[in-house]
Each structure stands twice: as C-alpha cells, then as structure tokens.
Design a protein around this motif. Structure first.
Motif, PDB file in Angstrom:
ATOM      1  N   GLY A  56       0.835  -1.202   0.000  1.00 15.60           N
ATOM      2  CA  GLY A  56       0.000   0.000   0.000  1.00 15.60           C
ATOM      3  C   GLY A  56       0.866   1.247   0.000  1.00 15.60           C
ATOM      4  O   GLY A  56       2.068   1.200  -0.282  1.00 15.60           O
ATOM      5  N   GLU A  57       0.220   2.350   0.346  1.00 16.56           N
ATOM      6  CA  GLU A  57       0.887   3.658   0.225  1.00 16.56           C
ATOM      7  C   GLU A  57       1.575   4.069   1.532  1.00 16.56           C
ATOM      8  O   GLU A  57       2.796   4.216   1.581  1.00 16.56           O
ATOM      9  CB  GLU A  57      -0.179   4.677  -0.170  1.00 16.56           C
ATOM     10  CG  GLU A  57       0.289   6.088  -0.281  1.00 16.56           C
ATOM     11  CD  GLU A  57      -0.800   7.004  -0.815  1.00 16.56           C
ATOM     12  OE1 GLU A  57      -1.633   6.574  -1.638  1.00 16.56           O
ATOM     13  OE2 GLU A  57      -0.823   8.181  -0.410  1.00 16.56           O
ATOM     14  N   ALA A  58       0.795   4.227   2.555  1.00 15.24           N
ATOM     15  CA  ALA A  58       1.316   4.716   3.835  1.00 15.24           C
ATOM     16  C   ALA A  58       0.253   4.475   4.898  1.00 15.24           C
ATOM     17  O   ALA A  58      -0.933   4.375   4.576  1.00 15.24           O
ATOM     18  CB  ALA A  58       1.614   6.210   3.736  1.00 15.24           C
ATOM     19  N   ALA A  95       2.668  -4.597   3.478  1.00 19.88           N
ATOM     20  CA  ALA A  95       3.502  -3.488   3.935  1.00 19.88           C
ATOM     21  C   ALA A  95       3.148  -2.258   3.096  1.00 19.88           C
ATOM     22  O   ALA A  95       2.420  -2.358   2.101  1.00 19.88           O
ATOM     23  CB  ALA A  95       4.976  -3.830   3.787  1.00 19.88           C
ATOM     24  N   ASN A  96       3.673  -1.140   3.496  1.00 22.65           N
ATOM     25  CA  ASN A  96       3.446   0.105   2.766  1.00 22.65           C
ATOM     26  C   ASN A  96       4.760   0.666   2.243  1.00 22.65           C
ATOM     27  O   ASN A  96       5.837   0.335   2.766  1.00 22.65           O
ATOM     28  CB  ASN A  96       2.811   1.142   3.701  1.00 22.65           C
ATOM     29  CG  ASN A  96       1.357   0.834   4.016  1.00 22.65           C
ATOM     30  OD1 ASN A  96       0.544   0.637   3.117  1.00 22.65           O
ATOM     31  ND2 ASN A  96       1.036   0.768   5.298  1.00 22.65           N
ATOM     32  N   VAL A  97       4.645   1.555   1.259  1.00 16.39           N
ATOM     33  CA  VAL A  97       5.843   2.254   0.768  1.00 16.39           C
ATOM     34  C   VAL A  97       6.425   3.097   1.899  1.00 16.39           C
ATOM     35  O   VAL A  97       7.628   3.067   2.145  1.00 16.39           O
ATOM     36  CB  VAL A  97       5.499   3.137  -0.459  1.00 16.39           C
ATOM     37  CG1 VAL A  97       6.710   3.950  -0.891  1.00 16.39           C
ATOM     38  CG2 VAL A  97       4.993   2.279  -1.613  1.00 16.39           C
ATOM     39  N   PHE A 169      -6.338  -0.795  -8.072  1.00 20.11           N
ATOM     40  CA  PHE A 169      -6.745   0.398  -7.330  1.00 20.11           C
ATOM     41  C   PHE A 169      -6.499   0.228  -5.838  1.00 20.11           C
ATOM     42  O   PHE A 169      -6.550  -0.887  -5.305  1.00 20.11           O
ATOM     43  CB  PHE A 169      -8.233   0.678  -7.566  1.00 20.11           C
ATOM     44  CG  PHE A 169      -8.524   1.170  -8.946  1.00 20.11           C
ATOM     45  CD1 PHE A 169      -8.135   2.448  -9.333  1.00 20.11           C
ATOM     46  CD2 PHE A 169      -9.169   0.366  -9.869  1.00 20.11           C
ATOM     47  CE1 PHE A 169      -8.387   2.913 -10.614  1.00 20.11           C
ATOM     48  CE2 PHE A 169      -9.429   0.824 -11.156  1.00 20.11           C
ATOM     49  CZ  PHE A 169      -9.029   2.097 -11.526  1.00 20.11           C
ATOM     50  N   HIS A 170      -6.293   1.343  -5.180  1.00 21.57           N
ATOM     51  CA  HIS A 170      -6.179   1.313  -3.725  1.00 21.57           C
ATOM     52  C   HIS A 170      -7.568   1.085  -3.125  1.00 21.57           C
ATOM     53  O   HIS A 170      -8.542   1.729  -3.551  1.00 21.57           O
ATOM     54  CB  HIS A 170      -5.593   2.641  -3.230  1.00 21.57           C
ATOM     55  CG  HIS A 170      -5.160   2.567  -1.810  1.00 21.57           C
ATOM     56  ND1 HIS A 170      -6.054   2.497  -0.768  1.00 21.57           N
ATOM     57  CD2 HIS A 170      -3.931   2.507  -1.252  1.00 21.57           C
ATOM     58  CE1 HIS A 170      -5.380   2.427   0.373  1.00 21.57           C
ATOM     59  NE2 HIS A 170      -4.092   2.428   0.096  1.00 21.57           N
ATOM     60  N   PRO A 171      -7.688   0.183  -2.146  1.00 22.00           N
ATOM     61  CA  PRO A 171      -9.023  -0.104  -1.579  1.00 22.00           C
ATOM     62  C   PRO A 171      -9.693   1.120  -0.958  1.00 22.00           C
ATOM     63  O   PRO A 171     -10.931   1.167  -0.900  1.00 22.00           O
ATOM     64  CB  PRO A 171      -8.744  -1.155  -0.498  1.00 22.00           C
ATOM     65  CG  PRO A 171      -7.399  -1.705  -0.793  1.00 22.00           C
ATOM     66  CD  PRO A 171      -6.645  -0.669  -1.582  1.00 22.00           C
TER      67      PRO A 171
HETATM   68  N1  URA Z   1      -3.763   2.872   3.248  1.00 24.75           N
HETATM   69  C1  URA Z   1      -2.546   2.350   2.943  1.00 24.75           C
HETATM   70  O1  URA Z   1      -2.019   2.551   1.855  1.00 24.75           O
HETATM   71  N2  URA Z   1      -1.942   1.628   3.858  1.00 24.75           N
HETATM   72  C2  URA Z   1      -2.447   1.366   5.053  1.00 24.75           C
HETATM   73  O2  URA Z   1      -1.814   0.671   5.826  1.00 24.75           O
HETATM   74  C3  URA Z   1      -3.717   1.895   5.338  1.00 24.75           C
HETATM   75  C4  URA Z   1      -4.355   2.651   4.421  1.00 24.75           C
END
Ligand code: URA
Length: 219
Positions: A56-58, A95-97, A169-171
C-alpha cells in the motif's frame, strides 16, 4: 547489516535477511520528517513466506495508532475482497511504501519515498514472493518504476525481474468510486484465477495472454 545500499530487483533469490533483522535496523527511524508526527512506525504484517505480497501507500490514522497496516476502512475493504482471490489475511504479507503516516494522509513526498523505500525493498527480498500486488499509484510507481497511472496499468500482470506484479486500485480510493471497486474486485478474481492455474512451485511467470511489454518505464 547494511540496508541503505540495495541493488534493484533481481531474478535470483538474494541472501536471507529476516524481517526481524530489517525491522531492527529501522529501530526508531528518523530518516525523514514523518518521524516527528507519527505515533507508531507501521512496519508490515503477515506471513514471512507469503506467495503474495501486498503493498500500500502509507499508514492512515488507525494504522498509525495500532501499528499495523490496513486495519481501518481500507483494510476492511481489502479483507472483504481477499476471498475473491482465494486468500486469507494469514496467507499474505502487507507493507506500505512509507512506514509512517503523512499528516492528514497527504501524499508521500519524493524525499520520504527515497528515505523509506530501501526498507520495503529489503522486505520484498526477504519474503521473495511470487506475486506482488501494488495498491494504488505510489506503490505501483515504486515497484514498476513507471509514472504511468494505475487506470492504464491495472487489469493485467506485469513481469518485473523475478516478480509477477498486479497493479490495482487502492481499496480506500475504490470505496469512494463504485466503478473502481468493481474493477478492483475483477482484478482480485484475475489473481485468484492465476493462483489456481499456477500451483506453488510451478514458477511464477506472466501468463502469455497477459504478457504485454510495459509502456516505456520512467525511472
Ligand atoms: N492505506 C494504505 O495505503 N496503507 C495502510 O496501511 C492503510 C491505508
């Protein structure tokens, strides 16, 4: 262990470095300004031998408080659609970036990605999944080394060295756009189909029908 100088993705499984060792190197990371505003560093969670790794992103607000990725609304959406791919949370690694929450959930800054991404790269090398699912643009751009938008990249698999990459896509974004949610779910079904047709140990290669050259990558 030095993690700051890491070559790009390779075809060969690299030396084993455990997820715990990488986490220990991060310690109380102060490499970017997000250290000043975070509550918790959100490292990653899941099966260290996962066949499928999600990126994911963050962290968002809930993740920042709980120290785990995808535990808020985006995480609920992700949990709900994992079954479309025949997967459970226990099967995968997430994990996230960025490991720390950008204030107000703003977009990651390039210097933050630069500072943080060596740790993600090490996590990928430690887990050495067959398939990487990138959720949204920042994760997709980092893994595929392109700036092409997710709407053009999704819906097919891409080969990146050893890894089969499925951008989607991001959820969280999909929750705001029903058309994207439908496409996200279609992508998860495509992933389930791929996993069913490629049992463990069969070697992860992009299936011919999905194998298209990436549009020119932008470093
Ligand atoms: N969005 C993300 O990209 N990562 C998370 O951990 C939560 C929401």
């Amino acid at each position: 262990m030095g993690v700051m100088h890491i070559p790009g993705h390779e075809n060969q499984r690299p030396r084993e470095v455990s997820l715990e060792e990488i986490r220990a190197v991060m310690g109380d990371c102060r490499l970017c300004e997000l250290a000043q505003t975070r509550t918790t560093l959100v490292y990653g969670v899941g099966n260290p031998r996962a066949r499928v790794m999600f990126i994911g992103e963050a962290p968002g607000k809930n993740e920042d408080l709980q120290g785990e990725p995808f535990v808020g609304r985006a995480g609920e959406n992700l949990n709900g659609i994992l079954s479309l791919a025949g997967l459970k949370r226990d099967d995968i690694y997430i994990a996230n970036v960025l490991k720390c929450r950008p204030p107000g959930n703003r977009n990651p800054k390039p210097e933050e990605v630069l500072a943080c991404s060596p740790f993600l790269r090490e996590q990928i090398r430690s887990i050495w999944p067959d398939i990487i699912v990138t959720l949204g643009n920042p994760a997709t751009h980092f893994v595929l080394k392109t700036e092409i938008g997710i709407t053009r990249l999704r819906g097919r698999f891409h080969q990146m060295g050893h890894f089969v990459v499925m951008p989607t896509f991001h959820p969280a974004a999909a929750l705001r756009n029903p058309a994207w949610q439908e496409l996200l779910e279609a992508d998860f079904r495509m992933l389930g189909d791929y996993l069913a047709r490629h049992p463990v140990g069969s070697g992860a290669q992009v299936p011919a029908e999905h194998s298209e050259a990436l549009p020119k990558a932008v470093e």
